[in-house]
Design a protein around this motif. Sequence first.
Motif, mmCIF file in Angstrom:
data_model
loop_
_atom_site.group_PDB
_atom_site.id
_atom_site.type_symbol
_atom_site.label_atom_id
_atom_site.label_comp_id
_atom_site.label_asym_id
_atom_site.label_seq_id
_atom_site.Cartn_x
_atom_site.Cartn_y
_atom_site.Cartn_z
ATOM 1 N N GLU A 155 0.829 -1.199 0.000
ATOM 2 C CA GLU A 155 0.000 0.000 0.000
ATOM 3 C C GLU A 155 0.866 1.253 0.000
ATOM 4 O OE1 GLU A 155 -2.194 -0.509 3.565
ATOM 5 O OE2 GLU A 155 -3.228 -2.334 2.874
ATOM 6 N N PRO A 156 0.722 2.129 -1.019
ATOM 7 C CA PRO A 156 1.543 3.349 -1.074
ATOM 8 C C PRO A 156 1.454 4.201 0.188
ATOM 9 C CG PRO A 156 0.417 2.996 -3.155
ATOM 10 C CD PRO A 156 -0.145 1.982 -2.194
ATOM 11 N N ALA A 157 0.262 4.312 0.765
ATOM 12 C CA ALA A 157 0.114 5.124 1.975
ATOM 13 C C ALA A 157 0.914 4.545 3.134
ATOM 14 C CB ALA A 157 -1.366 5.229 2.353
ATOM 15 N N SER A 158 0.916 3.219 3.250
ATOM 16 C CA SER A 158 1.682 2.577 4.318
ATOM 17 C C SER A 158 3.173 2.756 4.103
ATOM 18 C CB SER A 158 1.337 1.088 4.396
ATOM 19 O OG SER A 158 -0.002 0.886 4.792
ATOM 20 N N ARG A 159 3.609 2.628 2.852
ATOM 21 C CA ARG A 159 5.033 2.805 2.573
ATOM 22 C C ARG A 159 5.482 4.224 2.900
ATOM 23 N NH1 ARG A 159 3.734 -0.169 -2.248
ATOM 24 N NH2 ARG A 159 4.012 1.690 -3.520
ATOM 25 N N ALA A 160 4.670 5.196 2.538
ATOM 26 C CA ALA A 160 5.022 6.590 2.807
ATOM 27 C C ALA A 160 5.106 6.861 4.306
ATOM 28 C CB ALA A 160 4.000 7.514 2.154
ATOM 29 N N ARG A 161 4.257 6.194 5.074
ATOM 30 C CA ARG A 161 4.214 6.408 6.519
ATOM 31 C C ARG A 161 5.277 5.591 7.255
ATOM 32 N NH1 ARG A 161 -0.234 4.445 7.103
ATOM 33 N NH2 ARG A 161 0.145 2.491 8.207
ATOM 34 N N CYS A 162 5.564 4.397 6.763
ATOM 35 C CA CYS A 162 6.380 3.451 7.530
ATOM 36 C C CYS A 162 7.845 3.399 7.121
ATOM 37 C CB CYS A 162 5.787 2.044 7.406
ATOM 38 S SG CYS A 162 4.095 1.892 8.013
ATOM 39 N N ALA A 163 8.163 3.645 5.858
ATOM 40 C CA ALA A 163 9.536 3.497 5.372
ATOM 41 C C ALA A 163 10.298 4.810 5.509
ATOM 42 C CB ALA A 163 9.533 3.034 3.916
ATOM 43 N N ARG A 164 11.426 4.756 6.194
ATOM 44 C CA ARG A 164 12.248 5.950 6.390
ATOM 45 C C ARG A 164 13.670 5.673 5.926
ATOM 46 N NH1 ARG A 164 10.416 7.429 12.602
ATOM 47 N NH2 ARG A 164 8.155 7.410 12.229
ATOM 48 N N PHE A 165 14.219 6.608 5.170
ATOM 49 C CA PHE A 165 15.572 6.462 4.650
ATOM 50 C C PHE A 165 16.576 6.715 5.762
ATOM 51 C CE2 PHE A 165 19.151 8.293 1.978
ATOM 52 C CZ PHE A 165 19.583 7.049 1.545
ATOM 53 N N VAL A 166 17.519 5.767 5.926
ATOM 54 C CA VAL A 166 18.548 5.875 6.966
ATOM 55 C C VAL A 166 19.910 5.760 6.282
ATOM 56 C CG1 VAL A 166 19.428 4.951 9.144
ATOM 57 C CG2 VAL A 166 16.986 4.792 8.615
ATOM 58 N N PRO A 167 20.486 6.888 5.853
ATOM 59 C CA PRO A 167 21.734 6.843 5.076
ATOM 60 C C PRO A 167 22.969 6.650 5.942
ATOM 61 C CG PRO A 167 21.025 9.108 5.356
ATOM 62 C CD PRO A 167 19.966 8.251 6.012
ATOM 63 N N ARG A 168 23.159 5.439 6.454
ATOM 64 C CA ARG A 168 24.314 5.132 7.292
ATOM 65 C C ARG A 168 25.440 4.562 6.443
ATOM 66 N NH1 ARG A 168 22.839 1.611 12.450
ATOM 67 N NH2 ARG A 168 25.113 1.485 12.329
#
Length: 207
Positions: A155-168
């Motif tokens: 679900e695009p809405a779930s991805r937008a809410r749940c996935a966060r970029f962590v540039p480590r």
Amino acid sequence: SPAAPERRRELDFALGASLRSRRLSHVHVLTERAFDLQHIVDASRDGDAAASSERCWPRLVTRVLGRRLSFGDAFAYAAEALAGDIVVVANADVFLEDWTLARLGVTTTSDFEDGVSMDGHVFALTRWDWHCELFLRDEAGEQRSLAAVLRATDEPASRARCARFVPRVDSQDAWLFRAPLVPRLTTSLLTDADASASATAKDGPPR
């Protein structure tokens, strides 16, 4: 197998999410001992019965090593069983789903879409963390099934809410390459990756 149910659910979620991908042909799990993973396969396909006859699901392949997995084992397995294929070696808590794999371009060829050659290179994939709760309750107060949680990854809405970029830059959770690796690259990766294996691979095998 982690004792904490929260960690077990996290690992089940990661494997199930990869098994929902339309861009993976196989998901290989290398373990120290045998595990029954059928409940994860079933959950990954739940709710898609109507499309199952048309959809090509990734095939789950398991290999029992009989010992603690190392990066060297994973690279050797890729060379033996997956020669010529594009491979991602990843920790057990990493999942590869269509919305992330699409960023890689066309991996059925030797080159990425921007012209970077796959051959002779290894790519360390940057990291997105899934921040949504995996133990959510429904309106009746019952814990949501693994299948219900997995469907949220579509679900695009779930991805937008749940996935966060962590540039480590120190993250070594996932490596992309065409198997087999040439000896020079294998030696270099083992020097760098196995030094951090106790931190990054302690919870389970690549998948």
